[in-house]
Design an enzyme around this catalytic site. Sequence first.
Site, PDB file in Angstrom:
ATOM      1  N   HIS A  35      11.186  31.453 -22.362  1.00 58.60           N
ATOM      2  CA  HIS A  35      10.186  30.966 -23.307  1.00 58.60           C
ATOM      3  C   HIS A  35      10.401  31.586 -24.681  1.00 58.60           C
ATOM      4  CE1 HIS A  35       5.985  30.111 -24.818  1.00 58.60           C
ATOM      5  NE2 HIS A  35       6.329  28.958 -24.263  1.00 58.60           N
ATOM      6  N   CYS A  36      10.825  32.818 -24.704  1.00 56.32           N
ATOM      7  CA  CYS A  36      11.027  33.522 -25.974  1.00 56.32           C
ATOM      8  C   CYS A  36      12.160  32.920 -26.813  1.00 56.32           C
ATOM      9  CB  CYS A  36      11.342  34.995 -25.722  1.00 56.32           C
ATOM     10  SG  CYS A  36      10.048  35.907 -24.859  1.00 56.32           S
ATOM     11  N   VAL A  37      13.134  32.281 -26.161  1.00 53.53           N
ATOM     12  CA  VAL A  37      14.315  31.801 -26.889  1.00 53.53           C
ATOM     13  C   VAL A  37      14.276  30.297 -27.133  1.00 53.53           C
ATOM     14  CG1 VAL A  37      15.736  33.685 -26.031  1.00 53.53           C
ATOM     15  CG2 VAL A  37      15.739  31.496 -24.797  1.00 53.53           C
TER      16      VAL A  37
ATOM     17  N   ARG B  32      11.100  31.283 -30.419  1.00 56.20           N
ATOM     18  CA  ARG B  32       9.678  31.090 -30.132  1.00 56.20           C
ATOM     19  C   ARG B  32       8.824  31.789 -31.172  1.00 56.20           C
ATOM     20  NH1 ARG B  32       6.883  27.509 -27.600  1.00 56.20           N
ATOM     21  NH2 ARG B  32       8.765  27.399 -26.302  1.00 56.20           N
TER      22      ARG B  32
ATOM     23  N   SER C  52      12.777  36.384 -22.407  1.00 59.01           N
ATOM     24  CA  SER C  52      13.464  35.456 -21.512  1.00 59.01           C
ATOM     25  C   SER C  52      13.361  34.037 -22.056  1.00 59.01           C
ATOM     26  CB  SER C  52      12.921  35.580 -20.092  1.00 59.01           C
ATOM     27  OG  SER C  52      13.749  34.886 -19.180  1.00 59.01           O
TER      28      SER C  52
END
Length: 369
Positions: A354-356, A98, A352
Site C-alpha cells: 500500500h505504501c508504494v 502513497r 509494503s
Amino acid sequence: MRHLSPTDPTPRDLGFAMPPEWAPHAATWMSWPADDDLWFGHLEDVRAEFAELVRTIARFESVQLLVRDDESEQDARERLGSADVKFHRVPLDDVWLRDNGPIFVRREGGVSNDETRATSSLDPQPPSLSFINWRFNAWGGKFDWENDDRVPEYVAGALNAAHWDRPEVLEGGGLEVNGAGVGLTTRSCFLTDTRNPGLDEAGYAALLRETLGIEKLLWLDGGLENDHTDGHIDTITRFTDERTIVTSVEPDEDDPNHEVMARNLIALRNMTDAQGRPFRIVELPLPANYLEGAEGRLPPTYANFYIGNGFVAVPQYGDPNDRRALEILAPLFPGREVIGLSSRAIIQGGGSFHCVTQQQPAGTVWKGE
C-alpha cells in the site's frame, strides 16, 4: 493546467470527494526503487519483489511507473517485459508514492445539459477527476524529500489536470476512507509537531471535510513499533467496505505492539459510521516472527494490502501467519482475487504494497472549467 489555492472554492464546494480504494481505477502510480543505500544493500531483492508486484497489478490495470534515471528505466523495462506499464522519467528520492503522490478526488457524473440537444436525450456524464497536492516532508524531515514533494506537479502535467495546492503536510498512508463520509487516522501521526504544528483534531476534521469530503473523522491512538511514519493507519487498520474494518492484533502480551493494538481494537468496537451504526470489526494477526532490519525491529503487517480492479495484493513474509492472513482477507473481498506476494525485502524500507502504490480512480480528468 489550473492550480487552485485555499482561497478558491474547495473540492467540497464543487462536489469532489475522495473515493474508497475499491472504487474502479484508471491506473496505479508507482516509483521504481533505485538507491541501494536506502535499501541497506537489499536493492536487488527489492527490485525482484517490486517487479512481481508491478506485473501482478498490470494484469488488472495500467501501471504508471516513475523512474529517476537511465539505469532505473532499463532495469525496470528488463524485469517487466511486456507488462502494461507506461514509464515516466522523474527526479525521485524514494518510492513511497502513497505518501508523496497526489490524493485523488472525484465528482460523480450527472447529465449533460447541452442546449444543442433535445432535453429528451440527456446523456449521463462520467465522473470528473482531480486531486489535492499536499506538502510532503518525509514524515517530519526524516529523509530527503525535495524531489518527491514535486511528484504531484509532474502527475498534474502528465494528466493536464486542474488541482488544488495545499500548504499542509499530509501523507496518503495516514488516512483511510470508506467512501461514505468516514475517515480514519492516528493521533501518533497526524498530531506530530513536525507536520502541521497547531493543527488539532478539530482542525484536521474541518480541513479534511472541505478537501476530501470526510464528514466524520475517527481517531486511533497509534501504530506499530519502529514505524518511521509515526504510525500510519494503513499499516494497522483498513476499511474493506463501507461498514467493515480489518484491524491488526498482537496476542503476545509481552510484545510492544500488544497494548497499542488492544486499545485500538476497543476503540474501533465503540465507533460508528456517519449514520451512527457500528462497524463490523475483523481481527487480523500481525506476523508471528520478529523481523530485524538495519535500524532495529521492522514493522511487517498484512494490513498494508493494496486493493485494485479485481484483485487485492497482500504482503507475505515467509511467516507462519501468512496463510491465515489470506484466509481472513479473502472473504472480505468477494469478486476480487486475493493474491499473496513476497514483501520480505520491501519491508526493509519500512513499508509494503500500500505504501508504494497510489490509485488513480476512473473518471474524466477535470480541467478546471
